[in-house]
Design a protein around this motif. Structure first.
Motif, PDB file in Angstrom:
ATOM      1  N   VAL A 145       0.809  -1.226   0.000  1.00 46.55           N
ATOM      2  CA  VAL A 145       0.000   0.000   0.000  1.00 46.55           C
ATOM      3  C   VAL A 145       0.840   1.273   0.000  1.00 46.55           C
ATOM      4  N   ALA A 146       2.136   1.184   0.291  1.00 46.86           N
ATOM      5  CA  ALA A 146       2.957   2.389   0.298  1.00 46.86           C
ATOM      6  C   ALA A 146       4.426   2.037   0.184  1.00 46.86           C
ATOM      7  N   ALA A 180      -7.252  -1.291  -3.796  1.00 49.62           N
ATOM      8  CA  ALA A 180      -7.468  -1.669  -5.193  1.00 49.62           C
ATOM      9  C   ALA A 180      -6.342  -1.189  -6.100  1.00 49.62           C
ATOM     10  N   GLY A 181      -5.383  -0.458  -5.542  1.00 49.80           N
ATOM     11  CA  GLY A 181      -4.224  -0.033  -6.311  1.00 49.80           C
ATOM     12  C   GLY A 181      -4.266   1.380  -6.838  1.00 49.80           C
ATOM     13  N   THR A 182      -5.278   2.158  -6.476  1.00 50.99           N
ATOM     14  CA  THR A 182      -5.368   3.540  -6.949  1.00 50.99           C
ATOM     15  C   THR A 182      -4.361   4.424  -6.217  1.00 50.99           C
ATOM     16  N   PRO A 183      -3.515   5.168  -6.935  1.00 47.86           N
ATOM     17  CA  PRO A 183      -2.554   6.054  -6.263  1.00 47.86           C
ATOM     18  C   PRO A 183      -3.259   7.266  -5.656  1.00 47.86           C
ATOM     19  N   VAL A 236      -3.135  13.361  -5.317  1.00 49.49           N
ATOM     20  CA  VAL A 236      -3.164  13.417  -6.771  1.00 49.49           C
ATOM     21  C   VAL A 236      -4.628  13.349  -7.186  1.00 49.49           C
ATOM     22  N   ALA A 237      -5.011  14.158  -8.162  1.00 50.54           N
ATOM     23  CA  ALA A 237      -6.411  14.173  -8.577  1.00 50.54           C
ATOM     24  C   ALA A 237      -6.529  14.647 -10.014  1.00 50.54           C
ATOM     25  N   ASP A 238      -7.462  14.034 -10.740  1.00 47.65           N
ATOM     26  CA  ASP A 238      -7.807  14.461 -12.083  1.00 47.65           C
ATOM     27  C   ASP A 238      -8.970  15.435 -11.946  1.00 47.65           C
ATOM     28  N   GLY A 239      -8.660  16.726 -11.963  1.00 50.85           N
ATOM     29  CA  GLY A 239      -9.671  17.728 -11.657  1.00 50.85           C
ATOM     30  C   GLY A 239      -9.646  18.071 -10.184  1.00 50.85           C
ATOM     31  N   GLU A 240     -10.456  19.032  -9.791  1.00 52.90           N
ATOM     32  CA  GLU A 240     -10.447  19.491  -8.407  1.00 52.90           C
ATOM     33  C   GLU A 240     -11.163  18.501  -7.501  1.00 52.90           C
ATOM     34  N   PRO A 241     -10.519  18.052  -6.431  1.00 53.07           N
ATOM     35  CA  PRO A 241     -11.173  17.139  -5.492  1.00 53.07           C
ATOM     36  C   PRO A 241     -12.169  17.879  -4.610  1.00 53.07           C
ATOM     37  N   VAL A 242     -12.898  17.122  -3.824  1.00 61.00           N
ATOM     38  CA  VAL A 242     -13.899  17.665  -2.907  1.00 61.00           C
ATOM     39  C   VAL A 242     -13.376  17.512  -1.486  1.00 61.00           C
ATOM     40  N   GLY A 292      -8.319   6.932 -13.190  1.00 63.93           N
ATOM     41  CA  GLY A 292      -9.765   6.765 -13.150  1.00 63.93           C
ATOM     42  C   GLY A 292     -10.314   6.210 -11.863  1.00 63.93           C
ATOM     43  N   GLY A 293      -9.447   5.779 -10.959  1.00 62.96           N
ATOM     44  CA  GLY A 293      -9.913   5.225  -9.698  1.00 62.96           C
ATOM     45  C   GLY A 293     -10.340   6.310  -8.726  1.00 62.96           C
TER      46      GLY A 293
END
Length: 320
Positions: free
Chosen positions: A52-53, A78-81, A213-219, A248-249
């Protein structure tokens, strides 16, 4: 989890046996032990059989980037960074790490230093947070001793740090980070931030920092408020960051463990990041011979959770 930053006399207990050897003399297969040397410079944390890290212990970085041990990549089960390191917008952001911009005048964050009445300025004031020896290394726990050093190698603070990974649910795990910072016996050590040095816009960062890390602005949200402006500078019991990684995760991060006097530093619009800020609006002090302790927990979950889902996750993470 709660932190305890109030200084107390430094009374460290006896050091545990040198890590790497259990009573049978066996060593986890992914850990290389050298009693007199560095050993594995990038040990991994596992939850069960899942890595996990990765812990980058001795990064080979320009001094201007604030060299220090950091966790990256951190991943969901699930492996999402869920961390970023060396991003183009702030190259000195290094996954999940401890970093403070002003430690008795030394920049241990990286980048330019904020100078009162001048603004951000490149200065030859960068130090390093350096690993000195291991105390424990197992698949789910790491513990070591570090020194916070100025540009000339002088020791500003000595740190004992422990990291642990534990399962919470089939799709979630917890990272526990606890540490003790001890000052030299002959002087106080002052901790500051751009905010305490004159920056006016809530930039009180410096402490345990997580560059996401985020694709677009996170909440982001707390138990009773929504958005960056509400979370930044708050003393909420917990802060959540949810986002979608470039692969995409979807993920949810739940941060807990503010100490007395700490505040949350939160960014989502400029970049995704959450920090347990030691000196958000006023300097902190580790008195001569005293210590500052911190204890934080980050829940790392797959998928996007709302408030009810976060409360359920927090309940699942509590000891039975």
């Amino acid at each position: 989890m709660t932190g305890h930053p109030h200084p107390t006399p430094a009374q460290l207990g006896p050091e545990p046996a040198r890590p790497g050897a259990d009573p049978t003399g066996s060593v986890p297969p992914q850990v290389r032990v050298d009693p007199d040397g560095p050993g594995d410079d990038e040990p991994r944390l596992h939850v069960g059989d899942v890595e996990v890290a990765r812990y980058v212990v001795r990064p080979d970085l320009d001094p201007k980037h604030g060299p220090r041990p950091y966790l990256h990549p951190v991943r969901t089960l699930a492996g999402t960074p869920v961390t970023d390191a060396l991003p183009a917008d702030h190259v000195w952001h290094l996954g999940a790490s401890l970093a403070v911009q002003d430690v008795a005048g030394t920049n241990l964050w990286g980048g330019r230093t904020y100078v009162r009445d001048t603004g951000y300025t490149w200065r030859d004031d960068h130090g390093v947070i350096a690993h000195t020896r291991w105390r424990e290394r197992t698949p789910d726990r790491l513990a070591h001793v570090l020194q916070w050093r100025d540009r000339d190698g002088g020791v500003l603070l000595t740190e004992h740090r422990r990291l642990a990974a534990t399962p919470v649910a089939p799709d979630a795990w917890a990272l526990d980070v606890d540490y003790t910072l001890t000052a030299p016996t002959d002087r106080d050590v002052h901790l500051g931030s751009p905010a305490t040095n004159g920056r006016p816009d809530g930039a009180g960062y410096g402490g345990f920092f997580w560059r996401a890390v985020a694709d677009g602005e996170p909440v982001t949200f707390t138990a009773d408020a929504d958005g960056e402006q509400a979370a930044n500078g708050s003393a909420a019991r917990w802060v959540v960051l949810t986002g979608v990684a470039p692969d995409g995760g979807a993920y949810t991060l739940v941060f807990t463990g503010l100490g007395l006097g700490d505040r949350w530093f939160v960014r989502t619009a400029m970049y995704p990041g959450v920090c347990v800020a030691f000196a958000f609006d006023r300097p902190a002090v580790v008195p001569a011979g005293g210590r500052r302790t911190g204890r934080h927990r980050v829940l790392v979950a797959d998928g996007v959770r709302d408030r009810a889902g976060v409360v359920a996750l927090l309940a699942a993470a509590e000891p039975a």
